[in-house]
Design a protein around this motif. Structure first.
Motif, PDB file in Angstrom:
ATOM      1  N   ARG A 141      67.738  -9.761  44.815  1.00  0.00           N
ATOM      2  CA  ARG A 141      66.316  -9.335  44.549  1.00  0.00           C
ATOM      3  C   ARG A 141      66.277  -8.246  43.712  1.00  0.00           C
ATOM      4  N   ARG A 142      67.172  -7.258  44.087  1.00  0.00           N
ATOM      5  CA  ARG A 142      67.066  -5.998  43.104  1.00  0.00           C
ATOM      6  C   ARG A 142      67.553  -6.300  41.527  1.00  0.00           C
ATOM      7  N   GLU A 143      68.320  -7.332  41.515  1.00  0.00           N
ATOM      8  CA  GLU A 143      68.870  -7.833  40.075  1.00  0.00           C
ATOM      9  C   GLU A 143      67.692  -8.482  39.477  1.00  0.00           C
ATOM     10  N   GLU A 144      66.944  -9.218  40.250  1.00  0.00           N
ATOM     11  CA  GLU A 144      65.735 -10.030  39.742  1.00  0.00           C
ATOM     12  C   GLU A 144      64.756  -9.095  39.350  1.00  0.00           C
ATOM     13  N   LEU A 145      64.715  -8.088  39.907  1.00  0.00           N
ATOM     14  CA  LEU A 145      63.553  -7.007  39.672  1.00  0.00           C
ATOM     15  C   LEU A 145      64.064  -6.204  38.458  1.00  0.00           C
ATOM     16  N   LEU A 146      65.376  -5.847  38.551  1.00  0.00           N
ATOM     17  CA  LEU A 146      65.711  -5.410  37.058  1.00  0.00           C
ATOM     18  C   LEU A 146      65.543  -6.103  35.875  1.00  0.00           C
ATOM     19  N   SER A 196      50.908  -9.363  33.049  1.00  0.00           N
ATOM     20  CA  SER A 196      51.927  -9.972  33.879  1.00  0.00           C
ATOM     21  C   SER A 196      52.609  -8.799  34.843  1.00  0.00           C
ATOM     22  N   MET A 197      51.798  -8.822  36.185  1.00  0.00           N
ATOM     23  CA  MET A 197      52.153  -7.899  36.862  1.00  0.00           C
ATOM     24  C   MET A 197      53.373  -8.103  37.793  1.00  0.00           C
ATOM     25  N   ILE A 198      54.279  -7.190  37.765  1.00  0.00           N
ATOM     26  CA  ILE A 198      55.535  -7.836  38.861  1.00  0.00           C
ATOM     27  C   ILE A 198      55.250  -6.824  39.992  1.00  0.00           C
ATOM     28  N   ASP A 206      63.326  -8.419  35.402  1.00  0.00           N
ATOM     29  CA  ASP A 206      61.712  -8.280  34.908  1.00  0.00           C
ATOM     30  C   ASP A 206      61.427  -6.765  34.212  1.00  0.00           C
ATOM     31  N   LEU A 207      62.047  -5.705  35.064  1.00  0.00           N
ATOM     32  CA  LEU A 207      61.946  -4.483  34.143  1.00  0.00           C
ATOM     33  C   LEU A 207      62.543  -4.205  32.700  1.00  0.00           C
ATOM     34  N   GLU A 208      63.679  -4.985  32.552  1.00  0.00           N
ATOM     35  CA  GLU A 208      64.532  -5.150  31.141  1.00  0.00           C
ATOM     36  C   GLU A 208      63.217  -6.039  30.160  1.00  0.00           C
ATOM     37  N   ARG A 209      62.703  -7.203  30.756  1.00  0.00           N
ATOM     38  CA  ARG A 209      61.708  -7.919  29.817  1.00  0.00           C
ATOM     39  C   ARG A 209      60.471  -7.211  29.681  1.00  0.00           C
ATOM     40  N   ILE A 258      53.880  -6.069  32.332  1.00  0.00           N
ATOM     41  CA  ILE A 258      53.818  -4.729  33.009  1.00  0.00           C
ATOM     42  C   ILE A 258      54.531  -4.929  34.366  1.00  0.00           C
ATOM     43  N   SER A 259      55.331  -3.902  34.752  1.00  0.00           N
ATOM     44  CA  SER A 259      56.057  -4.051  35.920  1.00  0.00           C
ATOM     45  C   SER A 259      55.507  -2.562  36.809  1.00  0.00           C
TER      46      SER A 259
END
Length: 325
Positions: free
Chosen positions: A126-131, A108-110, A133-136, A14-15
Protein backbone atom coordinates in the motif's frame (compact mmCIF):
# COMPACT_ATOMS: atom_id res chain seq x y z
CA UNK A 1 -24.32 10.65 -36.85
CA UNK A 2 -21.17 11.49 -34.99
CA UNK A 3 -20.31 9.38 -31.93
CA UNK A 4 -20.67 10.89 -28.47
CA UNK A 5 -17.43 12.52 -27.28
CA UNK A 6 -15.46 10.52 -24.74
CA UNK A 7 -15.51 12.21 -21.36
CA UNK A 8 -12.22 11.68 -19.62
CA UNK A 9 -11.54 12.52 -16.02
CA UNK A 10 -9.61 15.73 -15.47
CA UNK A 11 -5.95 14.91 -15.09
CA UNK A 12 -5.13 17.25 -12.20
CA UNK A 13 -4.12 14.96 -9.36
CA UNK A 14 -3.89 16.30 -5.83
CA UNK A 15 -2.62 14.06 -3.02
CA UNK A 16 -3.22 14.38 0.71
CA UNK A 17 -0.23 14.15 3.00
CA UNK A 18 0.11 14.31 6.76
CA UNK A 19 0.63 12.47 10.02
CA UNK A 20 -2.20 10.41 11.58
CA UNK A 21 -5.04 12.53 12.98
CA UNK A 22 -3.73 15.67 11.26
CA UNK A 23 -7.19 16.33 9.83
CA UNK A 24 -7.10 14.97 6.28
CA UNK A 25 -10.49 13.26 6.35
CA UNK A 26 -12.14 16.15 8.22
CA UNK A 27 -10.77 18.71 5.77
CA UNK A 28 -12.22 16.74 2.87
CA UNK A 29 -15.57 16.50 4.66
CA UNK A 30 -15.59 20.26 5.29
CA UNK A 31 -14.88 21.07 1.65
CA UNK A 32 -18.49 20.78 0.49
CA UNK A 33 -19.70 22.85 3.46
CA UNK A 34 -17.13 25.55 2.80
CA UNK A 35 -18.07 25.78 -0.87
CA UNK A 36 -21.77 26.00 -0.02
CA UNK A 37 -21.09 28.97 2.25
CA UNK A 38 -19.25 30.91 -0.44
CA UNK A 39 -21.02 33.57 -2.51
CA UNK A 40 -19.09 33.13 -5.75
CA UNK A 41 -20.93 30.09 -7.18
CA UNK A 42 -18.08 27.60 -6.83
CA UNK A 43 -19.38 24.08 -6.31
CA UNK A 44 -17.98 20.55 -6.17
CA UNK A 45 -19.48 17.64 -8.09
CA UNK A 46 -18.54 14.01 -7.75
CA UNK A 47 -17.20 12.31 -10.86
CA UNK A 48 -18.34 8.86 -9.76
CA UNK A 49 -20.85 7.38 -7.26
CA UNK A 50 -18.22 6.67 -4.59
CA UNK A 51 -17.05 10.29 -4.59
CA UNK A 52 -20.61 11.61 -4.40
CA UNK A 53 -21.46 9.18 -1.59
CA UNK A 54 -18.36 10.30 0.30
CA UNK A 55 -19.48 13.93 0.18
CA UNK A 56 -22.96 13.07 1.42
CA UNK A 57 -21.85 10.76 4.24
CA UNK A 58 -19.00 12.85 5.62
CA UNK A 59 -20.80 16.16 5.24
CA UNK A 60 -23.83 14.88 7.14
CA UNK A 61 -21.66 13.51 9.94
CA UNK A 62 -19.88 16.82 10.31
CA UNK A 63 -22.75 19.28 9.87
CA UNK A 64 -25.71 17.42 11.37
CA UNK A 65 -24.11 14.82 13.61
CA UNK A 66 -21.60 17.31 15.03
CA UNK A 67 -18.97 14.58 15.02
CA UNK A 68 -15.67 14.25 13.19
CA UNK A 69 -15.52 11.72 10.35
CA UNK A 70 -13.68 8.52 11.13
CA UNK A 71 -10.07 8.55 9.97
CA UNK A 72 -9.17 6.67 6.82
CA UNK A 73 -8.28 3.02 7.35
CA UNK A 74 -7.48 2.24 3.73
CA UNK A 75 -6.20 3.94 0.63
CA UNK A 76 -9.13 5.87 -0.84
CA UNK A 77 -9.50 7.75 -4.12
CA UNK A 78 -12.09 10.37 -4.92
CA UNK A 79 -12.62 12.22 -8.17
CA UNK A 80 -14.40 15.54 -8.25
CA UNK A 81 -14.71 18.60 -10.44
CA UNK A 82 -14.75 22.09 -9.00
CA UNK A 83 -17.09 24.16 -11.13
CA UNK A 84 -16.97 27.92 -10.80
CA UNK A 85 -18.68 30.97 -12.26
CA UNK A 86 -18.33 31.52 -15.98
CA UNK A 87 -15.81 34.25 -16.85
CA UNK A 88 -17.23 37.24 -18.70
CA UNK A 89 -15.99 37.76 -22.25
CA UNK A 90 -16.45 40.64 -24.63
CA UNK A 91 -16.12 40.65 -28.38
CA UNK A 92 -14.51 43.51 -30.32
CA UNK A 93 -17.93 44.84 -31.47
CA UNK A 94 -19.98 43.78 -28.45
CA UNK A 95 -21.29 46.22 -25.90
CA UNK A 96 -22.45 43.57 -23.44
CA UNK A 97 -20.31 40.96 -21.75
CA UNK A 98 -20.92 37.43 -22.94
CA UNK A 99 -20.51 34.63 -20.40
CA UNK A 100 -17.89 32.06 -21.29
CA UNK A 101 -18.00 28.39 -20.35
CA UNK A 102 -17.99 27.60 -16.61
CA UNK A 103 -14.58 27.43 -14.98
CA UNK A 104 -13.62 23.81 -14.25
CA UNK A 105 -10.83 22.44 -12.09
CA UNK A 106 -10.43 18.69 -12.04
CA UNK A 107 -9.44 17.22 -8.67
CA UNK A 108 -8.38 13.65 -8.07
CA UNK A 109 -7.98 13.45 -4.32
CA UNK A 110 -6.05 10.52 -2.96
CA UNK A 111 -6.56 10.12 0.79
CA UNK A 112 -4.67 7.60 2.88
CA UNK A 113 -4.21 6.67 6.50
CA UNK A 114 -1.53 8.87 8.02
CA UNK A 115 0.25 5.79 9.33
CA UNK A 116 1.17 4.75 5.81
CA UNK A 117 3.67 7.59 5.79
CA UNK A 118 5.42 6.34 8.91
CA UNK A 119 9.05 5.20 8.48
CA UNK A 120 8.05 1.60 9.16
CA UNK A 121 4.50 1.23 7.89
CA UNK A 122 2.79 -2.14 8.19
CA UNK A 123 1.92 -2.58 4.52
CA UNK A 124 4.70 -2.03 1.99
CA UNK A 125 2.40 -2.75 -0.96
CA UNK A 126 0.00 0.00 0.00
CA UNK A 127 2.89 2.38 0.66
CA UNK A 128 4.20 1.75 -2.85
CA UNK A 129 0.74 2.38 -4.28
CA UNK A 130 0.55 5.63 -2.39
CA UNK A 131 3.98 6.65 -3.67
CA UNK A 132 2.78 5.88 -7.19
CA UNK A 133 -0.02 8.39 -6.68
CA UNK A 134 2.34 11.01 -5.29
CA UNK A 135 4.61 10.53 -8.28
CA UNK A 136 1.73 11.00 -10.72
CA UNK A 137 0.34 14.01 -8.91
CA UNK A 138 1.59 17.52 -9.36
CA UNK A 139 -0.30 18.99 -6.44
CA UNK A 140 -0.01 18.13 -2.76
CA UNK A 141 -2.03 19.24 0.25
CA UNK A 142 0.33 18.85 3.21
CA UNK A 143 -1.31 19.07 6.64
CA UNK A 144 0.70 20.12 9.67
CA UNK A 145 -1.15 19.62 12.97
CA UNK A 146 0.52 21.83 15.63
CA UNK A 147 -1.46 20.23 18.46
CA UNK A 148 -0.33 16.73 17.53
CA UNK A 149 3.22 18.03 17.07
CA UNK A 150 3.16 19.48 20.59
CA UNK A 151 2.08 16.06 21.93
CA UNK A 152 3.98 13.57 19.74
CA UNK A 153 6.48 15.58 17.71
CA UNK A 154 6.34 13.18 14.76
CA UNK A 155 5.52 15.37 11.74
CA UNK A 156 9.03 15.01 10.33
CA UNK A 157 8.94 11.23 10.86
CA UNK A 158 5.86 10.98 8.64
CA UNK A 159 7.35 13.35 6.06
CA UNK A 160 10.94 12.20 5.64
CA UNK A 161 10.42 8.67 4.27
CA UNK A 162 7.87 9.44 1.52
CA UNK A 163 9.68 12.65 0.54
CA UNK A 164 12.97 10.77 0.12
CA UNK A 165 11.31 8.03 -1.90
CA UNK A 166 9.44 10.54 -4.05
CA UNK A 167 12.65 12.43 -4.81
CA UNK A 168 14.35 9.14 -5.67
CA UNK A 169 11.63 8.33 -8.19
CA UNK A 170 11.63 11.80 -9.72
CA UNK A 171 15.40 11.69 -10.10
CA UNK A 172 15.15 8.36 -11.93
CA UNK A 173 12.48 9.75 -14.29
CA UNK A 174 14.48 12.89 -15.10
CA UNK A 175 12.09 15.27 -13.30
CA UNK A 176 14.54 16.33 -10.61
CA UNK A 177 17.02 17.91 -12.98
CA UNK A 178 16.96 21.34 -11.34
CA UNK A 179 17.24 19.87 -7.86
CA UNK A 180 13.58 20.52 -7.00
CA UNK A 181 10.42 18.45 -7.20
CA UNK A 182 7.93 19.51 -9.91
CA UNK A 183 4.99 19.59 -7.51
CA UNK A 184 3.00 22.51 -6.15
CA UNK A 185 2.34 22.13 -2.44
CA UNK A 186 -0.28 23.80 -0.26
CA UNK A 187 0.92 23.66 3.34
CA UNK A 188 -2.06 23.76 5.70
CA UNK A 189 -1.42 24.61 9.35
CA UNK A 190 -4.52 22.94 10.80
CA UNK A 191 -6.65 23.56 13.90
CA UNK A 192 -6.41 27.32 13.67
CA UNK A 193 -9.53 27.38 15.87
CA UNK A 194 -7.59 25.89 18.81
CA UNK A 195 -6.93 28.61 21.43
CA UNK A 196 -3.23 27.75 21.58
CA UNK A 197 -2.78 28.27 17.83
CA UNK A 198 -4.93 31.41 17.71
CA UNK A 199 -3.15 32.97 20.68
CA UNK A 200 0.25 32.25 19.13
CA UNK A 201 -0.80 34.10 15.99
CA UNK A 202 -2.16 36.94 18.10
CA UNK A 203 1.05 37.29 20.12
CA UNK A 204 3.07 37.45 16.90
CA UNK A 205 0.68 40.13 15.59
CA UNK A 206 -0.18 38.02 12.57
CA UNK A 207 -3.95 38.28 12.79
CA UNK A 208 -6.11 40.22 10.41
CA UNK A 209 -9.82 40.42 9.62
CA UNK A 210 -11.49 40.07 6.24
CA UNK A 211 -13.72 43.12 5.92
CA UNK A 212 -16.13 41.08 3.77
CA UNK A 213 -16.62 38.52 6.53
CA UNK A 214 -19.90 39.31 8.33
CA UNK A 215 -18.69 37.41 11.42
CA UNK A 216 -15.37 39.32 11.56
CA UNK A 217 -13.40 36.17 12.33
CA UNK A 218 -9.62 36.46 12.65
CA UNK A 219 -7.45 35.21 9.84
CA UNK A 220 -3.76 34.94 9.03
CA UNK A 221 -2.84 36.20 5.58
CA UNK A 222 -1.15 33.58 3.42
CA UNK A 223 2.13 35.52 3.32
CA UNK A 224 2.28 35.43 7.14
CA UNK A 225 1.40 31.78 7.74
CA UNK A 226 4.99 30.68 7.23
CA UNK A 227 5.97 32.78 10.26
CA UNK A 228 3.15 31.18 12.25
CA UNK A 229 4.38 27.74 11.14
CA UNK A 230 7.89 28.56 12.32
CA UNK A 231 6.64 29.81 15.67
CA UNK A 232 4.53 26.69 16.24
CA UNK A 233 7.53 24.50 15.43
CA UNK A 234 9.18 25.77 18.60
CA UNK A 235 6.79 23.75 20.81
CA UNK A 236 7.42 20.43 19.05
CA UNK A 237 7.69 17.54 21.51
CA UNK A 238 10.72 16.17 19.64
CA UNK A 239 12.25 19.47 18.57
CA UNK A 240 12.30 18.22 14.96
CA UNK A 241 9.48 20.31 13.50
CA UNK A 242 11.87 22.93 12.09
CA UNK A 243 13.20 20.22 9.79
CA UNK A 244 9.77 20.02 8.16
CA UNK A 245 10.06 23.64 7.09
CA UNK A 246 13.67 23.14 5.95
CA UNK A 247 12.71 20.07 3.91
CA UNK A 248 9.95 22.01 2.15
CA UNK A 249 12.46 24.70 1.17
CA UNK A 250 15.03 22.15 0.01
CA UNK A 251 12.74 20.02 -2.13
CA UNK A 252 10.16 22.42 -3.60
CA UNK A 253 10.42 25.59 -5.69
CA UNK A 254 9.67 28.63 -3.49
CA UNK A 255 7.02 29.93 -5.91
CA UNK A 256 5.25 26.56 -5.75
CA UNK A 257 4.79 26.59 -1.97
CA UNK A 258 1.90 28.41 -0.34
CA UNK A 259 0.90 28.36 3.31
CA UNK A 260 -2.63 28.43 4.74
CA UNK A 261 -3.92 28.62 8.31
CA UNK A 262 -6.93 26.32 8.21
CA UNK A 263 -9.77 25.10 10.38
CA UNK A 264 -12.40 22.61 9.24
CA UNK A 265 -14.92 23.70 11.88
CA UNK A 266 -14.02 27.36 12.45
CA UNK A 267 -14.89 29.44 15.49
CA UNK A 268 -18.07 29.43 17.51
CA UNK A 269 -20.37 32.36 16.81
CA UNK A 270 -23.37 33.14 19.01
CA UNK A 271 -26.38 33.36 16.71
CA UNK A 272 -27.75 36.40 18.49
CA UNK A 273 -24.56 38.45 18.39
CA UNK A 274 -23.48 36.99 15.02
CA UNK A 275 -19.91 38.19 15.50
CA UNK A 276 -16.67 36.62 16.63
CA UNK A 277 -16.21 37.02 20.38
CA UNK A 278 -12.75 36.71 21.92
CA UNK A 279 -14.38 35.68 25.21
CA UNK A 280 -16.41 32.85 23.65
CA UNK A 281 -14.97 31.43 20.42
CA UNK A 282 -14.26 27.73 21.06
CA UNK A 283 -16.29 25.54 18.72
CA UNK A 284 -14.77 22.26 19.92
CA UNK A 285 -15.79 21.30 23.45
CA UNK A 286 -15.58 18.14 25.58
CA UNK A 287 -18.31 15.59 24.93
CA UNK A 288 -20.62 14.12 27.51
CA UNK A 289 -19.81 11.01 29.57
CA UNK A 290 -16.27 10.80 28.28
CA UNK A 291 -17.34 10.57 24.63
CA UNK A 292 -14.50 12.75 23.42
CA UNK A 293 -14.92 16.14 21.79
CA UNK A 294 -17.99 17.44 20.02
CA UNK A 295 -18.68 20.40 17.76
CA UNK A 296 -20.56 23.06 19.68
CA UNK A 297 -22.19 25.23 17.04
CA UNK A 298 -22.42 25.87 13.34
CA UNK A 299 -19.46 25.18 11.13
CA UNK A 300 -17.51 28.07 9.64
CA UNK A 301 -14.62 26.40 7.74
CA UNK A 302 -11.54 28.58 7.33
CA UNK A 303 -9.20 28.22 4.34
CA UNK A 304 -10.53 24.80 3.34
CA UNK A 305 -11.47 25.75 -0.21
CA UNK A 306 -8.58 28.12 -0.86
CA UNK A 307 -5.76 25.52 -0.94
CA UNK A 308 -7.76 23.41 -3.40
CA UNK A 309 -8.51 26.31 -5.70
CA UNK A 310 -4.92 27.55 -5.60
CA UNK A 311 -3.55 24.13 -6.50
CA UNK A 312 -6.17 23.51 -9.16
CA UNK A 313 -5.59 26.86 -10.81
CA UNK A 314 -1.82 26.49 -10.77
CA UNK A 315 -2.05 23.00 -12.25
CA UNK A 316 -4.57 24.06 -14.88
CA UNK A 317 -2.17 26.79 -16.03
CA UNK A 318 0.59 24.23 -16.50
CA UNK A 319 -1.33 21.25 -17.74
CA UNK A 320 -4.80 21.84 -19.21
CA UNK A 321 -7.52 19.36 -18.33
CA UNK A 322 -8.24 16.49 -20.69
CA UNK A 323 -11.96 16.62 -19.90
CA UNK A 324 -14.05 17.02 -23.05
CA UNK A 325 -17.20 19.11 -22.79
Amino acid sequence: MQPEPIRRRPDHNISMWGAPSSGKTTLLAALFIALTKRNDDWKIVGSDPASSDYLVEKTNALSRGKVFPEASTDLERYHWTLIGPAPQKTGPWSRKAKPGPPARIGLSMIDAPGGLFAPAGPDNLRREELLDDLERSRGIVFLFDPIREFTFGDAFDHMHAPLSRLAERMLASGEFADGKLPHHIAVCVTKFDDPRVLETADKRRLLTVDLDDPYQMPRVASENVRELFHELCQVSASGNADMVLNALDQFFHPDRIRFFATSSIGFYVDQRARRFDWDDFQNLVPGEAGEGSRIRGRLHPINVVEPMLWLGQRLAAIRPSTEIS
